[in-house]
Motif scaffolding. Structure first.
Motif, PDB file in Angstrom:
ATOM      1  N   UNK A 114      58.501  73.509  -4.093  1.00 25.84           N
ATOM      2  CA  UNK A 114      58.561  72.085  -3.772  1.00 25.84           C
ATOM      3  C   UNK A 114      57.400  71.683  -2.864  1.00 25.84           C
ATOM      4  N   UNK A 115      57.128  72.475  -1.835  1.00 24.02           N
ATOM      5  CA  UNK A 115      55.994  72.183  -0.948  1.00 24.02           C
ATOM      6  C   UNK A 115      54.676  72.231  -1.716  1.00 24.02           C
ATOM      7  N   UNK A 116      54.546  73.180  -2.623  1.00 22.18           N
ATOM      8  CA  UNK A 116      53.319  73.280  -3.424  1.00 22.18           C
ATOM      9  C   UNK A 116      53.139  72.030  -4.280  1.00 22.18           C
ATOM     10  N   UNK A 117      54.219  71.567  -4.913  1.00 23.97           N
ATOM     11  CA  UNK A 117      54.139  70.354  -5.727  1.00 23.97           C
ATOM     12  C   UNK A 117      53.819  69.128  -4.869  1.00 23.97           C
ATOM     13  N   UNK A 118      54.390  69.067  -3.679  1.00 20.97           N
ATOM     14  CA  UNK A 118      54.100  67.951  -2.771  1.00 20.97           C
ATOM     15  C   UNK A 118      52.638  67.967  -2.330  1.00 20.97           C
ATOM     16  N   UNK A 119      52.099  69.153  -2.084  1.00 19.63           N
ATOM     17  CA  UNK A 119      50.692  69.274  -1.706  1.00 19.63           C
ATOM     18  C   UNK A 119      49.796  68.782  -2.837  1.00 19.63           C
ATOM     19  N   UNK A 120      50.125  69.152  -4.060  1.00 27.91           N
ATOM     20  CA  UNK A 120      49.348  68.690  -5.209  1.00 27.91           C
ATOM     21  C   UNK A 120      49.382  67.164  -5.301  1.00 27.91           C
ATOM     22  N   UNK A 121      50.564  66.608  -5.130  1.00 29.26           N
ATOM     23  CA  UNK A 121      50.714  65.154  -5.222  1.00 29.26           C
ATOM     24  C   UNK A 121      49.928  64.454  -4.113  1.00 29.26           C
ATOM     25  N   UNK A 122      49.969  64.993  -2.918  1.00 32.04           N
ATOM     26  CA  UNK A 122      49.229  64.403  -1.801  1.00 32.04           C
ATOM     27  C   UNK A 122      47.731  64.421  -2.079  1.00 32.04           C
ATOM     28  N   UNK A 123      47.238  65.514  -2.635  1.00 31.15           N
ATOM     29  CA  UNK A 123      45.805  65.599  -2.958  1.00 31.15           C
ATOM     30  C   UNK A 123      45.439  64.627  -4.066  1.00 31.15           C
ATOM     31  N   UNK A 124      46.333  64.445  -5.039  1.00 31.71           N
ATOM     32  CA  UNK A 124      46.085  63.468  -6.112  1.00 31.71           C
ATOM     33  C   UNK A 124      45.987  62.057  -5.538  1.00 31.71           C
ATOM     34  N   UNK A 125      46.894  61.732  -4.631  1.00 28.66           N
ATOM     35  CA  UNK A 125      46.865  60.401  -4.004  1.00 28.66           C
ATOM     36  C   UNK A 125      45.594  60.208  -3.184  1.00 28.66           C
TER      37      UNK A 125
END
Length: 134
Positions: A114-125
């Motif tokens: 979950x943290x890994x997916x959140x990190x990816x999303x934050x970088x995309x934003x």
């Protein structure tokens, strides 16, 4: 790393290993294929992250083909959130998140994917925001 070094020595150990990363990273990746100790896995993830080398393919291979320990897979999945190229990581992380939630409901193993997916999303934003500014 295999001998559970005292936490006081972790920073020194990480620096020494990173200083020789061309020789040490392949050794660490090989050792990640079988269960070591929690300390080993935590240090390995710290080192691989600080090495600033994209090891997405290698980590996915270890998760899918070698490592069967839930804690180890959970810790390794954290790394996948920090790699720029992540074509294969997203689907695997979602699968791991659901797997851990179903089979280990009382454990925090699902937190890592979950943290890994959140990190990816934050970088995309962040990337989208930077594109808008340019």
């Amino acid at each position: 790393m295999k001998n559970d070094p005292d936490v006081v020595n972790h920073t020194i150990l990480v620096k020494k290993i990173l200083g020789l990363q061309d020789e040490t990273i392949p050794l660490i990746l090989n050792e990640l294929k079988r269960w070591q100790t929690k300390t080993f896995f935590e240090l390995a993830v710290r080192i691989l992250d600080q090495a600033k080398v994209d090891l997405e393919e290698e980590i996915i291979d270890i998760i899918l083909n070698y490592q069967r320990n839930a804690y180890a897979v959970s810790i390794l999945s954290l790394l996948l959130g920090f790699y720029k190229e992540r074509n294969k990581s997203v689907a695997l992380l979602w699968n791991l998140l659901h797997y851990f939630r179903e089979y280990y409901p009382g454990k925090s193993y699902a937190d890592s994917p979950l943290f890994a997916l959140k990190e990816m999303r934050a970088r995309d934003r962040e990337a989208a925001a930077n594109q808008k500014q340019n």
